[in-house]
Design a protein around this motif. Sequence first.
Motif, PDB file in Angstrom:
ATOM      1  N   ALA A  22      53.495  51.441  32.838  1.00 51.70           N
ATOM      2  CA  ALA A  22      52.927  50.877  31.427  1.00 51.70           C
ATOM      3  C   ALA A  22      51.991  49.639  31.839  1.00 51.70           C
ATOM      4  CB  ALA A  22      54.093  50.679  30.583  1.00 51.70           C
ATOM      5  N   THR A  23      52.185  48.952  33.065  1.00 51.97           N
ATOM      6  CA  THR A  23      51.288  47.905  33.207  1.00 51.97           C
ATOM      7  C   THR A  23      49.884  48.318  33.458  1.00 51.97           C
ATOM      8  OG1 THR A  23      53.024  46.801  34.393  1.00 51.97           O
ATOM      9  CG2 THR A  23      50.991  45.893  34.831  1.00 51.97           C
ATOM     10  N   LEU A  24      49.411  49.457  33.647  1.00 53.18           N
ATOM     11  CA  LEU A  24      48.086  49.889  34.125  1.00 53.18           C
ATOM     12  C   LEU A  24      47.149  49.784  32.975  1.00 53.18           C
ATOM     13  CD1 LEU A  24      48.446  53.703  35.311  1.00 53.18           C
ATOM     14  CD2 LEU A  24      47.344  51.993  36.267  1.00 53.18           C
ATOM     15  N   PRO A  25      47.616  49.760  31.490  1.00 55.07           N
ATOM     16  CA  PRO A  25      46.476  49.385  30.484  1.00 55.07           C
ATOM     17  C   PRO A  25      46.344  47.744  30.542  1.00 55.07           C
ATOM     18  CG  PRO A  25      48.306  50.739  29.454  1.00 55.07           C
ATOM     19  CD  PRO A  25      48.977  50.361  30.784  1.00 55.07           C
ATOM     20  N   GLY A  26      47.274  47.137  30.974  1.00 52.88           N
ATOM     21  CA  GLY A  26      47.107  45.707  31.408  1.00 52.88           C
ATOM     22  C   GLY A  26      46.117  45.301  32.485  1.00 52.88           C
ATOM     23  N   ALA A  27      46.228  46.102  33.478  1.00 52.69           N
ATOM     24  CA  ALA A  27      45.620  45.788  34.503  1.00 52.69           C
ATOM     25  C   ALA A  27      43.919  46.452  34.545  1.00 52.69           C
ATOM     26  CB  ALA A  27      46.056  46.683  35.669  1.00 52.69           C
ATOM     27  N   ALA A  28      43.870  47.569  33.964  1.00 53.16           N
ATOM     28  CA  ALA A  28      42.686  48.118  33.640  1.00 53.16           C
ATOM     29  C   ALA A  28      41.837  47.493  32.313  1.00 53.16           C
ATOM     30  CB  ALA A  28      42.736  49.660  33.713  1.00 53.16           C
ATOM     31  N   GLY A  29      42.856  47.253  31.439  1.00 49.56           N
ATOM     32  CA  GLY A  29      42.608  46.999  30.040  1.00 49.56           C
ATOM     33  C   GLY A  29      41.224  45.598  29.969  1.00 49.56           C
ATOM     34  N   PRO A  30      41.556  44.648  30.716  1.00 53.41           N
ATOM     35  CA  PRO A  30      40.393  43.490  30.491  1.00 53.41           C
ATOM     36  C   PRO A  30      39.306  44.034  31.005  1.00 53.41           C
ATOM     37  CG  PRO A  30      42.468  42.696  31.295  1.00 53.41           C
ATOM     38  CD  PRO A  30      42.647  44.200  31.291  1.00 53.41           C
ATOM     39  N   ALA A  31      39.219  44.735  32.120  1.00 55.85           N
ATOM     40  CA  ALA A  31      37.790  45.360  32.824  1.00 55.85           C
ATOM     41  C   ALA A  31      37.065  46.354  31.613  1.00 55.85           C
ATOM     42  CB  ALA A  31      37.994  46.122  33.959  1.00 55.85           C
ATOM     43  N   TRP A  87      31.103  32.270  36.055  1.00 57.62           N
ATOM     44  CA  TRP A  87      31.397  33.599  36.127  1.00 57.62           C
ATOM     45  C   TRP A  87      30.682  34.323  35.036  1.00 57.62           C
ATOM     46  CZ3 TRP A  87      36.796  32.027  37.878  1.00 57.62           C
ATOM     47  CH2 TRP A  87      36.702  31.578  39.143  1.00 57.62           C
ATOM     48  N   ASP A  88      30.304  35.739  35.365  1.00 59.20           N
ATOM     49  CA  ASP A  88      29.892  36.299  34.150  1.00 59.20           C
ATOM     50  C   ASP A  88      31.028  37.059  33.727  1.00 59.20           C
ATOM     51  OD1 ASP A  88      30.427  38.518  35.859  1.00 59.20           O
ATOM     52  OD2 ASP A  88      28.518  38.904  36.430  1.00 59.20           O
ATOM     53  N   MET A  89      30.737  38.155  32.575  1.00 65.39           N
ATOM     54  CA  MET A  89      31.799  39.037  31.630  1.00 65.39           C
ATOM     55  C   MET A  89      32.492  39.745  32.575  1.00 65.39           C
ATOM     56  SD  MET A  89      33.180  39.267  28.749  1.00 65.39           S
ATOM     57  CE  MET A  89      31.993  38.737  27.451  1.00 65.39           C
ATOM     58  N   GLN A  90      31.761  40.539  33.591  1.00 64.03           N
ATOM     59  CA  GLN A  90      32.453  41.212  34.554  1.00 64.03           C
ATOM     60  C   GLN A  90      33.365  40.593  35.249  1.00 64.03           C
ATOM     61  OE1 GLN A  90      32.422  44.685  34.611  1.00 64.03           O
ATOM     62  NE2 GLN A  90      31.159  44.811  33.035  1.00 64.03           N
ATOM     63  N   LEU A  91      33.229  39.599  35.854  1.00 62.57           N
ATOM     64  CA  LEU A  91      34.295  38.638  36.701  1.00 62.57           C
ATOM     65  C   LEU A  91      35.324  38.204  35.737  1.00 62.57           C
ATOM     66  CD1 LEU A  91      31.705  36.635  39.057  1.00 62.57           C
ATOM     67  CD2 LEU A  91      33.131  38.513  39.673  1.00 62.57           C
ATOM     68  N   LYS A  92      35.079  37.658  34.530  1.00 56.87           N
ATOM     69  CA  LYS A  92      35.785  37.286  33.757  1.00 56.87           C
ATOM     70  C   LYS A  92      37.098  38.660  33.488  1.00 56.87           C
ATOM     71  CE  LYS A  92      36.768  35.321  29.009  1.00 56.87           C
ATOM     72  NZ  LYS A  92      36.183  34.787  27.758  1.00 56.87           N
ATOM     73  N   GLY A  93      36.648  39.896  33.199  1.00 56.95           N
ATOM     74  CA  GLY A  93      37.417  40.785  32.936  1.00 56.95           C
ATOM     75  C   GLY A  93      38.269  41.126  34.461  1.00 56.95           C
ATOM     76  N   LYS A  94      37.533  40.897  35.430  1.00 59.72           N
ATOM     77  CA  LYS A  94      38.378  41.140  36.733  1.00 59.72           C
ATOM     78  C   LYS A  94      39.556  40.069  36.878  1.00 59.72           C
ATOM     79  CE  LYS A  94      34.831  43.498  39.377  1.00 59.72           C
ATOM     80  NZ  LYS A  94      33.699  43.343  40.528  1.00 59.72           N
ATOM     81  N   LEU A  95      39.048  38.833  36.542  1.00 58.01           N
ATOM     82  CA  LEU A  95      40.081  37.663  36.714  1.00 58.01           C
ATOM     83  C   LEU A  95      41.329  37.866  35.619  1.00 58.01           C
ATOM     84  CD1 LEU A  95      40.222  34.712  37.943  1.00 58.01           C
ATOM     85  CD2 LEU A  95      39.301  34.103  35.577  1.00 58.01           C
ATOM     86  N   LEU A  96      41.031  38.408  34.436  1.00 56.38           N
ATOM     87  CA  LEU A  96      42.051  38.706  33.600  1.00 56.38           C
ATOM     88  C   LEU A  96      43.072  39.722  34.075  1.00 56.38           C
ATOM     89  CD1 LEU A  96      40.230  37.628  30.037  1.00 56.38           C
ATOM     90  CD2 LEU A  96      41.824  36.602  31.180  1.00 56.38           C
ATOM     91  N   GLY A  97      42.388  40.913  34.663  1.00 53.80           N
ATOM     92  CA  GLY A  97      43.159  42.008  35.034  1.00 53.80           C
ATOM     93  C   GLY A  97      43.860  41.758  36.450  1.00 53.80           C
TER      94      GLY A  97
END
Length: 467
Positions: free
Chosen positions: A409-418, A74-84
């Motif tokens: 306050a979870t928005l930074p955790g959801a959008a943060g990885p991406a 998986w590329d960096m973008q998919l990794k960001g989506k995975l973590l978010g």
Amino acid sequence: MAADAMLSFEASWEMPKTQKNNGMCKVTNPYSHWLLLVPRVRMQILMAGVCISNYLLRTCLGTCAVLMVQEYNWDMQLKGKLLGAFFWGYLAGNLFAGAISARLGAGMVLAFAAISWSALAIAMPMVTDFGFGHTWLLLILLGVAASPLMPTTMQLLSAYVPASERGCSLAARALSMRFGQIVASVLAPLICSQAGWRASFAIFGTVSLLLAFLWLGFAMTKSREAGMEIARKMWEDALDNTGEVVVATGGSAKADSLLPWWALKHPGFLALLAVHCSNNFAMYTIMSWGPSYFTEVLELPLESVGLYLMLPAAFSGIGAITGGVCTDWLQSRRCPLLQMRRGILCPAAAGAGLSLVCFGNLHSVPAASLAMIAAAMSIGILDTAQNAVYLDLAPQNAAAVVSLGNGIATLPGAAGPALVALLLESTGLWSLVWGIIAACLIVSSVIFALFGSVEDIEKRAPKYMQV
């Protein structure tokens, strides 16, 4: 305590003798201490186990993601989506967790949630083989299952713990979360390097399931009618200063809506929300991207990363204890409440921001570790202080207000990885990532210093909660 409260009392014990003195409950029978103390301590110990299980699974996600991305290319973008993905589910679940907790009872909701997130973690190795989409969806469901943790535990502490002891109780809860983070930070890299990431989910999921059943079996016992009569009368004597019963004996919550959106009109709540969002942005970035940062930037082998990831968790716990002890001590000295909250919260937020700026510009492992320790200590103090302010703002409706605040306050955790993935792909500068987080923390400390409040934001009749 509510008539349908989860804590059990011996029905055969004699009704303790109490007398009211200026609205306070004066205990004259030694058995009264036993009746109140033992169930409360038992509840907090079992609650700590559930908090540990939740953070075991949250923390191992970041470590497992390193190997999952390598295995499936998986590329960096998919990794960001995975973590978010987990945080998007966590955000969505918080829209309903507070209201459901108030209606059905915090203890039962917490038990169901703990069993659910454990089962989903155990299923992760099987689902991942079906592709990224299935993995992403399962992580969203895992976030939904984990979302009741904050509102339910805050509701339980608000109902059972006196105001003079809440600082230490909140610190103990934060410490249990950090302990789970420490254990996963140390063991997850070792398990992944020796047995693979699938074993990590299986082991931590099984441990989490056992802790969930301990809560269900020993904290969710029903009391006899006489024991509950003791609990009800003592709680009414202790808290009923206005002639109205604050805690309901029924099983439903009289809520106007799923979430108290009217709280967003209160400047004090908005100032607290700014601090909470900044704090979560820092914590979730460290938790999600920490393994990647230590392996890719500081060039540590994966099996050694756990010892360094343990530092933010451990010192965040120490900071939480420090904040709790200071809070209760200052309150016992009758320090003005708003002055005390600002004096603890604002320096902690600013200190965390400055430490993260240093961390992002240091490439020596020892120096970076020291900067991370300073940031983690400040974040721990900040975490306890902000949760205490939630109870100040909504002492009778903690679950709903915390659910709203925690959801936003979870928005930074959801959008943060991406966002982090996008910044790294476009600039490759980790110092920019930590600088943005630091700026958010420092600005939020200024906002709370100017607009922070500790006044009860509910001017109408108190909400009825089942605990």
